[in-house]
Scaffold this active site. Structure first.
Site, PDB file in Angstrom:
ATOM      1  N   PRO A   1       0.759  -1.312   0.087  1.00  0.00           N
ATOM      2  CG  PRO A   1      -0.127  -0.984   2.081  1.00  0.00           C
ATOM      3  CD  PRO A   1       0.582  -1.994   1.251  1.00  0.00           C
ATOM      4  CG  ASN A   2      -0.438   4.341   1.210  1.00  0.00           C
ATOM      5  OD1 ASN A   2      -1.371   4.757   0.701  1.00  0.00           O
ATOM      6  ND2 ASN A   2      -0.338   3.644   2.369  1.00  0.00           N
TER       7      ASN A   2
ATOM      8  CE1 TYR B   1       8.805   5.202   2.986  1.00  0.00           C
ATOM      9  CE2 TYR B   1       7.218   6.942   2.936  1.00  0.00           C
ATOM     10  CZ  TYR B   1       7.519   5.948   3.529  1.00  0.00           C
ATOM     11  OH  TYR B   1       7.017   5.324   4.635  1.00  0.00           O
TER      12      TYR B   1
ATOM     13  CG  ASN C   1       8.285  -1.755   0.725  1.00  0.00           C
ATOM     14  OD1 ASN C   1       7.615  -1.901   1.720  1.00  0.00           O
ATOM     15  ND2 ASN C   1       8.914  -0.718   0.381  1.00  0.00           N
TER      16      ASN C   1
ATOM     17  NE  ARG D   1       9.463   6.196   8.879  1.00  0.00           N
ATOM     18  CZ  ARG D   1       8.700   6.216   7.837  1.00  0.00           C
ATOM     19  NH1 ARG D   1       8.965   5.248   6.946  1.00  0.00           N
ATOM     20  NH2 ARG D   1       7.599   6.836   7.759  1.00  0.00           N
TER      21      ARG D   1
ATOM     22  NE  ARG E   1       3.831   6.614   1.621  1.00  0.00           N
ATOM     23  CZ  ARG E   1       4.091   5.548   1.787  1.00  0.00           C
ATOM     24  NH1 ARG E   1       4.729   4.610   1.177  1.00  0.00           N
ATOM     25  NH2 ARG E   1       3.935   5.171   3.404  1.00  0.00           N
TER      26      ARG E   1
ATOM     27  CB  ALA F   1       1.235   0.338   6.753  1.00  0.00           C
TER      28      ALA F   1
ATOM     29  CD  GLU G   1      10.696  -7.173   6.482  1.00  0.00           C
ATOM     30  OE1 GLU G   1      11.415  -7.944   7.444  1.00  0.00           O
ATOM     31  OE2 GLU G   1      10.161  -6.475   7.330  1.00  0.00           O
TER      32      GLU G   1
ATOM     33  CG  HIS H   1      10.849  -2.040   5.052  1.00  0.00           C
ATOM     34  ND1 HIS H   1       9.540  -2.011   4.957  1.00  0.00           N
ATOM     35  CD2 HIS H   1      11.156  -3.143   5.856  1.00  0.00           C
ATOM     36  CE1 HIS H   1       8.719  -2.976   5.481  1.00  0.00           C
ATOM     37  NE2 HIS H   1      10.120  -3.852   6.190  1.00  0.00           N
TER      38      HIS H   1
HETATM   39  C1  DQA Z   1       7.896   1.379   4.091  1.00  0.00           C
HETATM   40  C2  DQA Z   1       8.044   1.542   5.588  1.00  0.00           C
HETATM   41  C3  DQA Z   1       6.529   1.197   6.298  1.00  0.00           C
HETATM   42  O1  DQA Z   1       6.628   1.480   7.588  1.00  0.00           O
HETATM   43  C4  DQA Z   1       5.735   2.174   5.807  1.00  0.00           C
HETATM   44  O2  DQA Z   1       4.320   1.910   6.233  1.00  0.00           O
HETATM   45  C5  DQA Z   1       5.743   2.265   4.299  1.00  0.00           C
HETATM   46  C6  DQA Z   1       7.094   2.055   3.307  1.00  0.00           C
HETATM   47  C7  DQA Z   1       9.303   1.637   3.626  1.00  0.00           C
HETATM   48  O3  DQA Z   1       9.648   1.132   2.468  1.00  0.00           O
HETATM   49  O4  DQA Z   1      10.178   2.293   4.169  1.00  0.00           O
HETATM   50  O5  DQA Z   1       4.550   2.366   3.497  1.00  0.00           O
HETATM   51  O6  DQA Z   1       7.562  -0.310   3.873  1.00  0.00           O
END
Ligand code: DQA
Length: 146
Positions: free
Chosen positions: A16-17, A29, A78, A111, A24, A81, A102, A104
């Protein structure tokens, strides 16, 4: 010297996102869209077949893991959240046979504490966080050298 396996199939899944990369929270990011970055990645790893899937919907991410997770050489995930909330995605990773890495973009450990726990880490081959979009390249590197 480790050699890169030819004709590997790798799937990148963004949760998501992450469709909003480039727009964003750019201070966290960065200002590049994922599609733009992906074009570079495909040039760097011309001998790796890199497919890409993004969804904001938890069940669609799970369906994709099920669909590809028994035949693909590796999944780079990735989960956004959902990393911090989804036992269901964790179960999907545990169910399949392909290795999952995994990833990020941000260093989640720098954070908010809610981002320090990952449901997916325990079922992944490994985790990479905090290197910006380069986190994805590092994950491919880990898969091709495996
Ligand atoms: C994320 C870190 C997550 O905490 C966050 O909710 C994201 C992006 C990252 O790529 O840093 O959406 O996965």
């Amino acid at each position: 010297m480790l050699s890169i396996k030819a004709n590997m199939n790798v799937l990148i899944i963004n949760g998501p996102n992450l469709n909003l990369l480039g727009k964003r929270e750019r201070s966290i990011y960065g200002d590049r869209s994922f599609e733009d970055y992906l074009a570079d990645l495909r040039k760097i790893y011309a001998n790796v077949d890199i497919s890409y899937f993004q969804s904001n919907i938890e069940g669609e991410l799970i369906n994709k893991i099920h669909e590809c997770g028994y035949q693909i050489d590796g999944i780079i995930l990735n989960a956004g959240a959902y990393t911090h909330t989804s036992l269901a995605i964790s179960d999907a990773i545990a169910a399949v046979t392909s290795p999952v890495i995994e990833v990020h973009i941000s260093n989640v450990f720098k954070r908010e504490s809610i981002r320090h726990h990952s449901f997916v880490s325990p079922v992944c081959m490994g985790s990479i966080a905090g290197f910006g979009l380069d986190s994805y390249r590092l994950a491919i590197e880990a898969l091709v050298k495996k």
